[in-house]
Write an enzyme that holds these catalytic residues in place. Structure first.
Site, mmCIF file in Angstrom:
data_model
loop_
_atom_site.group_PDB
_atom_site.id
_atom_site.type_symbol
_atom_site.label_atom_id
_atom_site.label_comp_id
_atom_site.label_asym_id
_atom_site.label_seq_id
_atom_site.Cartn_x
_atom_site.Cartn_y
_atom_site.Cartn_z
ATOM 1 N N CYS A 76 41.327 40.852 38.818
ATOM 2 C CA CYS A 76 40.176 41.272 39.628
ATOM 3 C C CYS A 76 40.014 40.327 40.816
ATOM 4 O O CYS A 76 40.037 39.112 40.671
ATOM 5 C CB CYS A 76 38.937 41.296 38.742
ATOM 6 S SG CYS A 76 37.488 40.483 39.384
ATOM 7 N N GLU A 77 39.883 40.912 42.011
ATOM 8 C CA GLU A 77 39.853 40.074 43.208
ATOM 9 C C GLU A 77 38.511 39.374 43.417
ATOM 10 O O GLU A 77 38.407 38.473 44.231
ATOM 11 C CB GLU A 77 40.237 40.892 44.451
ATOM 12 C CG GLU A 77 39.260 41.965 44.854
ATOM 13 C CD GLU A 77 39.772 42.768 46.050
ATOM 14 O OE1 GLU A 77 40.994 42.884 46.214
ATOM 15 O OE2 GLU A 77 38.920 43.280 46.806
ATOM 16 N N HIS A 78 37.499 39.781 42.677
ATOM 17 C CA HIS A 78 36.197 39.126 42.822
ATOM 18 C C HIS A 78 36.108 37.830 42.016
ATOM 19 O O HIS A 78 35.405 36.903 42.393
ATOM 20 C CB HIS A 78 35.059 40.064 42.394
ATOM 21 C CG HIS A 78 34.877 41.213 43.325
ATOM 22 N ND1 HIS A 78 34.332 42.420 42.936
ATOM 23 C CD2 HIS A 78 35.183 41.348 44.624
ATOM 24 C CE1 HIS A 78 34.321 43.240 43.967
ATOM 25 N NE2 HIS A 78 34.830 42.616 45.003
ATOM 26 N N HIS A 79 36.784 37.784 40.873
ATOM 27 C CA HIS A 79 36.673 36.614 39.996
ATOM 28 C C HIS A 79 38.019 35.958 39.668
ATOM 29 O O HIS A 79 38.062 34.947 38.978
ATOM 30 C CB HIS A 79 35.993 37.016 38.683
ATOM 31 C CG HIS A 79 34.630 37.615 38.865
ATOM 32 N ND1 HIS A 79 34.409 38.975 38.988
ATOM 33 C CD2 HIS A 79 33.412 37.030 38.981
ATOM 34 C CE1 HIS A 79 33.129 39.202 39.157
ATOM 35 N NE2 HIS A 79 32.493 38.043 39.162
ATOM 36 N N GLN A 117 39.628 47.921 40.372
ATOM 37 C CA GLN A 117 40.124 49.048 39.569
ATOM 38 C C GLN A 117 40.106 50.365 40.350
ATOM 39 O O GLN A 117 41.038 51.161 40.269
ATOM 40 C CB GLN A 117 39.306 49.179 38.277
ATOM 41 C CG GLN A 117 39.862 50.254 37.350
ATOM 42 C CD GLN A 117 39.117 50.362 36.045
ATOM 43 O OE1 GLN A 117 38.553 49.378 35.557
ATOM 44 N NE2 GLN A 117 39.096 51.549 35.465
ATOM 45 N N HIS A 145 37.463 44.442 31.635
ATOM 46 C CA HIS A 145 37.448 43.379 32.651
ATOM 47 C C HIS A 145 36.973 42.080 32.023
ATOM 48 O O HIS A 145 35.854 42.020 31.515
ATOM 49 C CB HIS A 145 36.504 43.767 33.797
ATOM 50 C CG HIS A 145 37.027 44.896 34.637
ATOM 51 N ND1 HIS A 145 37.384 44.745 35.952
ATOM 52 C CD2 HIS A 145 37.265 46.193 34.330
ATOM 53 C CE1 HIS A 145 37.814 45.901 36.432
ATOM 54 N NE2 HIS A 145 37.746 46.801 35.474
ATOM 55 N N CYS A 147 35.955 39.586 33.493
ATOM 56 C CA CYS A 147 34.759 39.076 34.189
ATOM 57 C C CYS A 147 33.484 39.729 33.645
ATOM 58 O O CYS A 147 32.382 39.276 33.939
ATOM 59 C CB CYS A 147 34.881 39.260 35.704
ATOM 60 S SG CYS A 147 35.111 40.956 36.234
HETATM 61 ZN ZN ZN Z 1 35.567 40.694 38.398
#
Ligand code: ZN
Length: 187
Positions: A76-79, A117, A145, A147
């Site tokens: 995941c590119e956010h976390h 995703q 996920h 995260c």
């Molecule tokens: Zn994430």
């Protein structure tokens, strides 16, 4: 292009940042180990799914083809934490089909990079449409996920489901219903 030196420096800084002793035994080789691992986890950025999907062969039938339960692991590119699960692919051929292992290869190309995703789902569907020109394609992803499960709201086992429809799947809802019936039938 993956830059091992930069990754090693960044991991050193990161370890210092969380208050670790970068010289202790267990961490000594960690920056180098992570730099090597990045090639495997993010190498998909340097690959092109069309390489796999353009190896098609001719068919007369235009019956729906479903390849389900393709296991994938992405980040995941956010976390920068993993998300993983199953990809299900359906398409309606227009004279051309692709080897089943090639669908899994195409999934890998897009999964092995920083992702969302929703975006992963759409990219697989677009690649199918571009390389094989089927009458339509549908991609569904069910994923867990990290995260969401190891931090934040901590809901282990919760899954996120995304769907991307292209071509005839966008206009003919009966096709989508048939996809879901075929998915259920074998479970
Ligand atoms: Zn994430």
């Amino acid at each position: 292009m993956i830059d091992h030196k930069k990754i090693e420096q960044a991991v050193m800084l990161f370890l210092e940042g969380i208050g670790e002793d970068v010289c202790r035994e267990g961490l000594k080789e960690t920056p180098e180990r992570i730099a090597r691992m990045c090639g495997e986890l993010y190498g998909g950025m340097e690959e092109d799914a069309a390489v796999h999907l353009s190896k098609t062969f001719s068919v007369d039938s235009s019956e729906m083809v479903i390849e389900k339960d393709i296991t994938f692991y992405s980040t995941c590119e956010h976390h920068i934490l993993p998300f993983y699960g199953k990809v299900h692919i359906a398409y309606i051929p227009d004279g051309k089909v692709v080897g089943l292992s090639k669908l899994a290869r195409a999934v890998e190309v897009f999964a092995r990079r920083l992702q969302l995703q929703e975006q992963l789902t759409g990219q697989i569907a677009d690649a199918l449409m571009e390389s094989m020109q089927p009458k339509g394609a549908l991609v569904m992803i069910e994923a867990e996920h990290m995260c969401m499960t190891m931090r934040g709201i901590k809901k282990p086992g919760s899954r996120t489901v995304t769907l991307a429809k292209r071509g005839v799947f966008e206009t003919d809802s009966a096709l989508e219903e048939r996809f879901f019936r075929m998915m259920r039938a074998e479970r």
